[in-house]
Design a protein around this motif. Structure first.
Motif, PDB file in Angstrom:
ATOM      1  N   MET A   1      14.119   3.369   4.718  1.00 32.81           N
ATOM      2  CA  MET A   1      13.011   3.103   3.804  1.00 32.81           C
ATOM      3  C   MET A   1      13.304   3.603   2.391  1.00 32.81           C
ATOM      4  N   ALA A   2      14.054   4.718   2.273  1.00 33.57           N
ATOM      5  CA  ALA A   2      14.417   5.214   0.941  1.00 33.57           C
ATOM      6  C   ALA A   2      15.304   4.201   0.225  1.00 33.57           C
TER       7      ALA A   2
ATOM      8  N   GLN B   1       3.642  -5.244  -7.789  1.00 35.40           N
ATOM      9  CA  GLN B   1       3.466  -5.923  -6.513  1.00 35.40           C
ATOM     10  C   GLN B   1       4.382  -5.332  -5.437  1.00 35.40           C
ATOM     11  N   LEU B   2       5.654  -5.109  -5.784  1.00 33.82           N
ATOM     12  CA  LEU B   2       6.604  -4.574  -4.809  1.00 33.82           C
ATOM     13  C   LEU B   2       6.263  -3.128  -4.436  1.00 33.82           C
ATOM     14  N   LEU B   3       5.809  -2.353  -5.410  1.00 37.02           N
ATOM     15  CA  LEU B   3       5.420  -0.974  -5.130  1.00 37.02           C
ATOM     16  C   LEU B   3       4.302  -0.919  -4.096  1.00 37.02           C
ATOM     17  N   HIS B   4       3.236  -1.651  -4.335  1.00 33.76           N
ATOM     18  CA  HIS B   4       2.089  -1.573  -3.440  1.00 33.76           C
ATOM     19  C   HIS B   4       2.384  -2.199  -2.076  1.00 33.76           C
ATOM     20  N   HIS B   5       3.227  -3.206  -2.052  1.00 33.83           N
ATOM     21  CA  HIS B   5       3.659  -3.765  -0.774  1.00 33.83           C
ATOM     22  C   HIS B   5       4.392  -2.695   0.032  1.00 33.83           C
ATOM     23  N   PHE B   6       5.288  -1.958  -0.621  1.00 33.64           N
ATOM     24  CA  PHE B   6       6.054  -0.909   0.047  1.00 33.64           C
ATOM     25  C   PHE B   6       5.140   0.211   0.540  1.00 33.64           C
ATOM     26  N   VAL B   7       4.274   0.708  -0.325  1.00 36.13           N
ATOM     27  CA  VAL B   7       3.421   1.834   0.037  1.00 36.13           C
ATOM     28  C   VAL B   7       2.495   1.478   1.187  1.00 36.13           C
ATOM     29  N   ARG B   8       1.875   0.321   1.127  1.00 37.42           N
ATOM     30  CA  ARG B   8       0.966  -0.083   2.206  1.00 37.42           C
ATOM     31  C   ARG B   8       1.681  -0.146   3.548  1.00 37.42           C
ATOM     32  N   GLY B   9       2.959  -0.495   3.517  1.00 38.61           N
ATOM     33  CA  GLY B   9       3.696  -0.651   4.765  1.00 38.61           C
ATOM     34  C   GLY B   9       4.043   0.648   5.467  1.00 38.61           C
ATOM     35  N   ILE B  10       3.963   1.784   4.762  1.00 34.94           N
ATOM     36  CA  ILE B  10       4.355   3.052   5.385  1.00 34.94           C
ATOM     37  C   ILE B  10       3.167   3.976   5.653  1.00 34.94           C
ATOM     38  N   LEU B  11       1.963   3.573   5.237  1.00 34.95           N
ATOM     39  CA  LEU B  11       0.800   4.457   5.342  1.00 34.95           C
ATOM     40  C   LEU B  11       0.222   4.534   6.755  1.00 34.95           C
ATOM     41  N   THR B  12      -0.267   5.719   7.087  1.00 35.41           N
ATOM     42  CA  THR B  12      -1.090   5.887   8.288  1.00 35.41           C
ATOM     43  C   THR B  12      -2.526   5.549   7.912  1.00 35.41           C
ATOM     44  N   GLU B  13      -3.429   5.623   8.877  1.00 33.39           N
ATOM     45  CA  GLU B  13      -4.841   5.390   8.570  1.00 33.39           C
ATOM     46  C   GLU B  13      -5.341   6.429   7.563  1.00 33.39           C
ATOM     47  N   LYS B  14      -4.952   7.675   7.766  1.00 33.29           N
ATOM     48  CA  LYS B  14      -5.322   8.740   6.831  1.00 33.29           C
ATOM     49  C   LYS B  14      -4.749   8.462   5.448  1.00 33.29           C
ATOM     50  N   GLY B  15      -3.494   8.041   5.416  1.00 38.82           N
ATOM     51  CA  GLY B  15      -2.852   7.732   4.142  1.00 38.82           C
ATOM     52  C   GLY B  15      -3.504   6.567   3.439  1.00 38.82           C
ATOM     53  N   SER B  16      -3.949   5.566   4.219  1.00 38.43           N
ATOM     54  CA  SER B  16      -4.600   4.391   3.632  1.00 38.43           C
ATOM     55  C   SER B  16      -5.898   4.768   2.923  1.00 38.43           C
TER      56      SER B  16
END
Length: 210
Positions: free
Chosen positions: A146-147, A176-191
């Motif tokens: 992921m890094a 767009q790419l940033l938020h796509h990446f971040v959303r893909g790694i979040l837990t429910e708490k992170g979301s």
């Protein structure tokens, strides 16, 4: 400002706007208002100027990112702030610059590679690890994969073959790419925390996703 610093600053501005290949020593000396003799008193040749410009910029990037990230409340805000800083700086960069440096200035390109491998990748790895430990990122993600994906997404946004400028501006592609990446790694708490940041920064185009 010391004359050498002036030369580096002016040369950097020219390289970022036009790329390196089209800029000559005459262009640099003329833009600064000094003689070529003075220019050669501080730099052996154009390769030396490109090398030192890139070295100076990478050092500044390390310092600026480290200072800014010290204000982050958690890994999610940290990755948002780091990405915003990078977009601010690279927004006006000529896409040809990185290609020019990679193809024609191997010493300078080594600095870019070292910055990616020893600073950028390590910073992202650290962020992902802390995000997992804090329950903000999914525990099953592979940190190394992921890094490197995040680094490639940053690079990809500046590739006009992948994202022609008529489709969207470079800044919009990065967002767009940033938020796509971040959303893909979040837990429910992170979301939940992520959505709070989206609301907090909703009027700031540097952060606001579409």
């Amino acid at each position: 400002m010391e004359i050498k610093e002036r030369i580096l600053s002016k040369a950097e501005a020219l390289f970022w706007k036009f790329g390196t290949r089209s800029i000559t020593m005459d262009d640099i000396s003329r833009d600064i208002g000094i003689s070529k003799k003075t220019l050669y008193q501080h730099f052996t040749d154009k390769d030396d100027i490109v090398y030192q410009v890139i070295q100076y910029r990478m050092d500044q990037n390390r310092e600026n990112v480290s200072c800014r990230l010290a204000t982050a409340q958690d890994p999610i805000e940290e990755i948002l702030l780091a990405s915003e800083l990078m977009r601010q700086y690279l927004a006006e960069m000529n896409p040809a610059l990185l290609i020019d440096v990679q193809r024609h200035y191997p010493r300078a390109w080594e600095i870019c590679t070292e910055f990616k491998e020893k600073f950028l990748l390590e910073s992202i790895r650290s962020n992902l690890k802390r995000g997992i430990e804090q329950g903000l990122y999914r525990s099953e993600i592979d940190i190394e994969i992921m890094a490197r994906l995040r680094v490639e997404l940053i690079r990809m946004a500046y590739d006009t073959d992948v994202f022609p400028r008529m489709l969207a501006g470079m800044k919009e592609v990065q967002i767009q790419l940033l938020h796509h990446f971040v959303r893909g790694i979040l837990t429910e708490k992170g979301s939940i925390i992520y959505n709070q940041y989206v609301q907090q920064y909703q009027n700031d185009p540097a952060f606001s996703p579409k």
